[in-house]
Motif scaffolding. Structure first.
Motif, PDB file in Angstrom:
ATOM      1  N   VAL A   1     -11.034 -16.035  -4.587  1.00 24.24           N
ATOM      2  CA  VAL A   1     -11.010 -14.864  -5.475  1.00 24.24           C
ATOM      3  C   VAL A   1     -11.419 -15.323  -6.874  1.00 24.24           C
ATOM      4  O   VAL A   1     -11.323 -16.503  -7.204  1.00 24.24           O
TER       5      VAL A   1
ATOM      6  N   THR B   1       0.833  -1.209   0.000  1.00 25.09           N
ATOM      7  CA  THR B   1       0.000   0.000   0.000  1.00 25.09           C
ATOM      8  C   THR B   1       0.863   1.253   0.000  1.00 25.09           C
ATOM      9  O   THR B   1       0.641   2.200  -0.766  1.00 25.09           O
TER      10      THR B   1
ATOM     11  N   ARG C   1      -1.954   2.508  -8.904  1.00 27.23           N
ATOM     12  CA  ARG C   1      -3.070   1.634  -8.529  1.00 27.23           C
ATOM     13  C   ARG C   1      -2.771   0.206  -8.961  1.00 27.23           C
ATOM     14  O   ARG C   1      -2.272  -0.042 -10.054  1.00 27.23           O
TER      15      ARG C   1
ATOM     16  N   ALA D   1      -7.168  -8.863  -2.475  1.00 31.98           N
ATOM     17  CA  ALA D   1      -8.429  -8.545  -3.160  1.00 31.98           C
ATOM     18  C   ALA D   1      -9.299  -7.630  -2.301  1.00 31.98           C
ATOM     19  O   ALA D   1      -9.964  -6.725  -2.816  1.00 31.98           O
ATOM     20  N   ALA D   2      -9.276  -7.856  -0.981  1.00 28.59           N
ATOM     21  CA  ALA D   2     -10.079  -7.014  -0.088  1.00 28.59           C
ATOM     22  C   ALA D   2      -9.532  -5.590  -0.056  1.00 28.59           C
ATOM     23  O   ALA D   2     -10.298  -4.622  -0.013  1.00 28.59           O
ATOM     24  N   ALA D   3      -8.193  -5.464  -0.089  1.00 29.37           N
ATOM     25  CA  ALA D   3      -7.581  -4.137  -0.011  1.00 29.37           C
ATOM     26  C   ALA D   3      -7.613  -3.409  -1.358  1.00 29.37           C
ATOM     27  O   ALA D   3      -7.638  -2.172  -1.396  1.00 29.37           O
ATOM     28  N   PHE D   4      -7.590  -4.184  -2.439  1.00 33.83           N
ATOM     29  CA  PHE D   4      -7.548  -3.583  -3.786  1.00 33.83           C
ATOM     30  C   PHE D   4      -8.616  -4.240  -4.652  1.00 33.83           C
ATOM     31  O   PHE D   4      -8.318  -5.090  -5.500  1.00 33.83           O
ATOM     32  N   PRO D   5      -9.868  -3.850  -4.452  1.00 32.40           N
ATOM     33  CA  PRO D   5     -10.975  -4.566  -5.109  1.00 32.40           C
ATOM     34  C   PRO D   5     -10.928  -4.496  -6.638  1.00 32.40           C
ATOM     35  O   PRO D   5     -11.529  -5.336  -7.299  1.00 32.40           O
ATOM     36  N   GLU D   6     -10.213  -3.541  -7.190  1.00 35.39           N
ATOM     37  CA  GLU D   6     -10.174  -3.419  -8.650  1.00 35.39           C
ATOM     38  C   GLU D   6      -9.134  -4.349  -9.291  1.00 35.39           C
ATOM     39  O   GLU D   6      -9.082  -4.496 -10.506  1.00 35.39           O
TER      40      GLU D   6
ATOM     41  N   GLU E   1      -3.547  -3.020 -10.474  1.00 36.14           N
ATOM     42  CA  GLU E   1      -4.554  -3.505 -11.423  1.00 36.14           C
ATOM     43  C   GLU E   1      -4.487  -5.006 -11.645  1.00 36.14           C
ATOM     44  O   GLU E   1      -5.484  -5.631 -11.979  1.00 36.14           O
TER      45      GLU E   1
ATOM     46  N   PRO F   1      -6.814 -13.376  -1.180  1.00 38.71           N
ATOM     47  CA  PRO F   1      -8.033 -12.753  -0.638  1.00 38.71           C
ATOM     48  C   PRO F   1      -7.764 -11.441   0.111  1.00 38.71           C
ATOM     49  O   PRO F   1      -8.558 -10.492  -0.005  1.00 38.71           O
TER      50      PRO F   1
END
Ligand SMILES: [Zn+2]
Length: 271
Positions: A105, A53, A62, A83-88, A64, A80
């Motif tokens: 995921v 982060t 970002r 994925a939770a921290a960076f949903p995109e 991706e 996971p």
């Protein structure tokens, strides 16, 4: 001619242990437009996520894409949390359905030869099974760099987990395939970067030939179980590593059987 400005940033997964050494390497790529890609997901340690982060924020980037070399926990287990921290972020790997589902995921599947753009850089997916059935390496042709996952780790040999889909003959073919690409640098998931790929890859192939000779010698000496052969070869190995050593021996025996050089009857191995 290789482009030399390709400089993936190493982020350790903060998971030291007997099988991971100082911990897994993950590699962050950040492109000029601020798009970022990560090679391997680690295990979800908070220190890894914080560094990820922080590094992205410092570059106004970002995340991706996350490319995962294979489904073993130390490479895919962090998916996971990321994925939770960076949903995109889009998560990509070669499918291994029995293992992939546990991570929860939405994996996007990649196959051999696919060119995946991460951080504005083209990465060619190389299906390189053997260590695991789903193993992929990612080849950045412009710089001659290959992200090699668990195909190589300088200073130690790679375990072939026979009972979890490991296949020694496939592994050797995968090493040969990397050699034919004549890479300039290998970035493994464990251990330091490898700047002399040809020497290291040839060394790995020789190491396996040597190990095969040891297994044949053990069979000749009358050791006829995986356990006995492993103990004769890995004398003095730390007990925590012995299960992995047995897996390796089994992988060698299965290759010898496929080659018609060893036989197995009721768990007893003979030449
Ligand atoms: Zn692995």
């Amino acid at each position: 001619m290789f482009v030399t400005r390709f400089e993936p940033q190493l982020l350790t997964a903060h998971n030291p242990g007997p099988m991971t050494g100082p911990g897994n390497n993950t590699y962050l790529l950040i492109g000029g437009e601020g798009s970022a890609g990560l090679i391997d997901a680690g295990v979800g340690e908070s220190a890894h996520l914080e560094e990820l982060t922080w590094t992205l924020d410092a570059r106004s980037a970002r995340l991706e894409r996350v490319l995962v070399t294979h489904g073993h926990r130390d490479h895919a287990g962090g998916a996971p949390a990321i994925a939770a921290a960076f949903p995109e972020a889009v998560f990509t790997k070669y499918p291994w359905p029995e293992e992939d589902a546990q991570y929860g995921v939405a994996w996007r599947s990649a196959g051999d030869g696919d060119v995946i753009v991460a951080a504005e850089e083209p990465l060619t997916a190389l299906h390189t099974p053997g260590h695991s059935p789903d193993h992929m390496a990612f080849w950045h042709r412009p710089s001659g760099t290959i992200f090699t996952g668990d195909l190589v780790a300088q200073g130690s040999s790679v375990m072939i987990h026979w009972s979890r889909g490991g296949d020694l003959a496939q592994y050797l073919a995968s090493l040969e395939r990397l050699l034919t690409l004549a890479p300039r640098r290998l970035l493994p998931a464990h251990g330091p970067a490898i700047d002399d790929p040809r020497t290291v890859l040839l060394g790995y192939l020789e190491h396996r030939r040597q190990r095969e000779r040891q297994v044949l010698d053990a069979l000749r000496a009358g050791h006829d179980t995986v356990q006995a052969i492993a103990e004769s070869i890995y004398d003095g190995l730390a007990p925590a590593l012995m299960p992995a050593a047995r897996e390796n021996v089994r992988a060698h025996l299965e290759k010898l059987r496929t080659d018609g050089r060893a036989a197995n009857e009721d768990g007893r191995w003979t030449l």
